[in-house]
Design an enzyme around this catalytic site. Structure first.
Site, PDB file in Angstrom:
ATOM      1  N   ARG A 140      33.380 163.934  17.109  1.00  0.00           N
ATOM      2  CA  ARG A 140      32.619 163.002  16.597  1.00  0.00           C
ATOM      3  C   ARG A 140      32.464 163.329  14.935  1.00  0.00           C
ATOM      4  NH1 ARG A 140      27.592 162.362  14.996  1.00  0.00           N
ATOM      5  NH2 ARG A 140      26.526 160.346  15.315  1.00  0.00           N
ATOM      6  N   LYS A 160      20.797 150.566  26.566  1.00  0.00           N
ATOM      7  CA  LYS A 160      21.574 149.712  25.361  1.00  0.00           C
ATOM      8  C   LYS A 160      21.306 148.160  26.312  1.00  0.00           C
ATOM      9  CE  LYS A 160      25.095 153.064  25.708  1.00  0.00           C
ATOM     10  NZ  LYS A 160      26.759 153.387  25.815  1.00  0.00           N
ATOM     11  N   LEU A 168      21.962 158.100  17.673  1.00  0.00           N
ATOM     12  CA  LEU A 168      21.089 157.358  18.412  1.00  0.00           C
ATOM     13  C   LEU A 168      19.769 157.691  18.186  1.00  0.00           C
ATOM     14  CD1 LEU A 168      22.539 157.764  22.288  1.00  0.00           C
ATOM     15  CD2 LEU A 168      21.930 155.440  20.928  1.00  0.00           C
ATOM     16  N   GLU A 194      32.013 161.120  26.417  1.00  0.00           N
ATOM     17  CA  GLU A 194      31.518 162.579  26.208  1.00  0.00           C
ATOM     18  C   GLU A 194      32.576 163.321  27.215  1.00  0.00           C
ATOM     19  OE1 GLU A 194      28.899 162.382  24.383  1.00  0.00           O
ATOM     20  OE2 GLU A 194      27.969 164.083  24.742  1.00  0.00           O
ATOM     21  N   LYS A 204      22.440 160.188  30.278  1.00  0.00           N
ATOM     22  CA  LYS A 204      23.390 160.684  29.019  1.00  0.00           C
ATOM     23  C   LYS A 204      23.804 162.172  29.205  1.00  0.00           C
ATOM     24  CE  LYS A 204      21.966 161.413  24.143  1.00  0.00           C
ATOM     25  NZ  LYS A 204      22.104 163.065  23.946  1.00  0.00           N
TER      26      LYS A 204
HETATM   27  C1  LIG Z   1      27.580 153.718  21.283  1.00  0.00           C
HETATM   28  C2  LIG Z   1      26.276 154.416  21.258  1.00  0.00           C
HETATM   29  C3  LIG Z   1      25.778 154.562  19.840  1.00  0.00           C
HETATM   30  C4  LIG Z   1      24.987 153.339  21.640  1.00  0.00           C
HETATM   31  C5  LIG Z   1      26.175 155.599  22.044  1.00  0.00           C
HETATM   32  N1  LIG Z   1      25.995 156.785  21.444  1.00  0.00           N
HETATM   33  C6  LIG Z   1      26.026 157.906  22.107  1.00  0.00           C
HETATM   34  N2  LIG Z   1      25.905 159.064  21.352  1.00  0.00           N
HETATM   35  C7  LIG Z   1      25.488 158.728  20.178  1.00  0.00           C
HETATM   36  C8  LIG Z   1      24.819 160.091  19.579  1.00  0.00           C
HETATM   37  N3  LIG Z   1      25.833 161.257  19.794  1.00  0.00           N
HETATM   38  C9  LIG Z   1      25.558 162.369  18.873  1.00  0.00           C
HETATM   39  N4  LIG Z   1      26.209 163.490  19.127  1.00  0.00           N
HETATM   40  C10 LIG Z   1      26.140 164.383  18.272  1.00  0.00           C
HETATM   41  C11 LIG Z   1      25.310 164.225  17.080  1.00  0.00           C
HETATM   42  C12 LIG Z   1      24.537 163.033  16.821  1.00  0.00           C
HETATM   43  N5  LIG Z   1      24.675 162.129  17.747  1.00  0.00           N
HETATM   44  C13 LIG Z   1      26.240 161.588  20.973  1.00  0.00           C
HETATM   45  C14 LIG Z   1      26.896 160.313  21.602  1.00  0.00           C
HETATM   46  C15 LIG Z   1      26.106 157.930  23.457  1.00  0.00           C
HETATM   47  C16 LIG Z   1      26.125 159.065  24.462  1.00  0.00           C
HETATM   48  C17 LIG Z   1      26.160 158.966  25.928  1.00  0.00           C
HETATM   49  C18 LIG Z   1      26.226 160.198  26.740  1.00  0.00           C
HETATM   50  N6  LIG Z   1      26.245 161.122  25.959  1.00  0.00           N
HETATM   51  O1  LIG Z   1      26.438 159.915  28.023  1.00  0.00           O
HETATM   52  C19 LIG Z   1      26.380 157.538  26.359  1.00  0.00           C
HETATM   53  N7  LIG Z   1      26.456 157.343  27.838  1.00  0.00           N
HETATM   54  N8  LIG Z   1      26.221 156.496  25.553  1.00  0.00           N
HETATM   55  C20 LIG Z   1      26.339 156.624  24.104  1.00  0.00           C
HETATM   56  N9  LIG Z   1      26.198 155.319  23.358  1.00  0.00           N
END
Ligand SMILES: CC(C)(C)c1nc(N2CCN(c3ncccn3)CC2)c2cc(C(N)=O)c(N)nc2n1
Length: 335
Positions: free
Chosen positions: A139, A294, A85, A176, A118
């Site tokens: 992940r 989003k 993200l 998560e 988040k």
């Molecule tokens: C599907 C998308 C890509 C839009 C997306 N990506 C997420 N993340 C990506 C990066 N992530 C990540 N984690 C570790 C290292 C790099 N990137 C961790 C999750 C989201 C995380 C949460 C949350 N935490 O509550 C959430 N409600 N929606 C998400 N939606």
């Protein structure tokens, strides 16, 4: 000793009753079956499976409790990558992001955002085949992760079987995994008592727990899970055309989805939601570190696609770190 077919019927009945009770307790937070009855039915199922091992199924609640330690995790390729993200650190950067995606899709006149808290945990990828959980993975780097199915099965708010009449052949769910703050405190107290290093924060504690080789330890740590993405590679669920629909569908098929979410028709509404939760989040029993904003319609997400690294249709708005800053920061324009 029940005859095989009688035993099988009884096992099906017990599994259904126990899984429903688990769903009400851990997902709805509204149990109806008394614990004593749950324990009694659970023991009956354990005895039945003991006498008829061929009756054990992957979605049996007896298969949640961890098994003997694995020697190491195997690496697995995600069927659908988990994207990263982009980050915005204040409302100006959020506005700039809107400008960027609008330049990529200038013809889009009507749109709305979905704002989700988040959750500060560890992202998980879950794969269901014909409605049954067959794989859970970390992940990792987004393309490959570690296969931690046995650990994932101990997370009681993750369904072992989806609540769908005719399940699609394959469903991919992302979300998560997190440790509620009180559980995190308790784990660190236990570690302090036995002289083990403490976890620095709930996110590290969740990630560390998920990578525990002994899933019996994972089962004791009461991880929880909020789902936020649903993929249907071969279709199979009608009427899901947006992130908002997907979140409702995830709840319907048996997942916990964070209830503090909102559709926003403009960046002003996003800003209001962000400002509201910048403080209100401290009343929650789990850590958050911002919002994820989003674009809601899946068609628009597909039209916008991805840059080298990020989806163009989503961004994280990060709240200032909680260390006591010398200057009070907030996401509004710093005056
Ligand atoms: C599907 C998308 C890509 C839009 C997306 N990506 C997420 N993340 C990506 C990066 N992530 C990540 N984690 C570790 C290292 C790099 N990137 C961790 C999750 C989201 C995380 C949460 C949350 N935490 O509550 C959430 N409600 N929606 C998400 N939606």
């Amino acid at each position: 000793m029940l005859a095989a077919s009688k035993a099988e019927q009884r096992a099906v009945q017990l599994r259904q009753q126990l899984n429903q009770a688990s769903y009400e307790y851990y997902v709805l937070d509204a149990p109806t079956l008394p614990d004593t009855v749950y324990d009694q039915l659970y023991r009956e199922l354990q005895d039945l499976e003991g006498q008829h091992p061929e009756l054990v199924t992957p979605d049996s609640p007896t298969q949640r409790v961890g098994e003997r330690p694995a020697s190491q995790f195997t690496s697995v390729r995600h069927n659908i990558p988990l994207y990263s993200l982009e980050n915005a650190f204040d409302l100006e950067e959020l506005q700039a992001w809107q400008g960027r995606w609008q330049r990529v899709a200038p013809d889009v006149k009507t749109f709305e955002y979905v704002c989700e808290l988040k959750i500060d945990g560890s992202a998980l990828a879950l794969t269901y085949e014909n409605g049954v959980l067959v794989r859970g993975a970390t992940r990792g780097d987004g393309v490959t992760g570690e296969e931690i199915t046995q650990n994932v099965r101990t997370i009681r708010s993750i369904p072992l079987r989806l609540q769908i009449e005719n399940p699609p052949p394959r469903v991919e769910v992302r979300g998560e995994a997190f440790l509620p703050l009180d559980v995190f405190e308790q784990i660190n107290q236990d570690r302090e008592e036995i002289g083990e290093a403490l976890f620095a924060n709930p996110r590290n504690a969740a990630a560390g727990t998920l990578r525990q080789l002994d899933s019996r330890i994972v089962a004791q740590r009461r991880l929880d899970f909020f789902a936020y993405t649903l993929h249907l590679p071969e279709g199979g669920l009608e009427g899901i055309e947006s992130q908002w629909d997907a979140l409702a569908a995830l709840e319907k098929i048996g997942f916990r989805v964070n209830p503090n979410r909102q559709r926003c028709a403009s960046m002003d509404q996003v800003a209001a939601f962000a400002t509201e939760w910048e403080q209100q989040r401290f009343d929650l029993p789990y850590l958050t570190d911002g919002l994820v904003v989003k674009l809601n319609r899946w068609r628009l997400q597909e039209e916008l696609g991805f840059t080298q690294k990020f989806p163009r249709w989503a961004i994280a708005l990060k709240y200032p770190a909680e260390e006591s800053p010398t200057v009070v920061q907030h996401i509004g324009v710093n005056v």
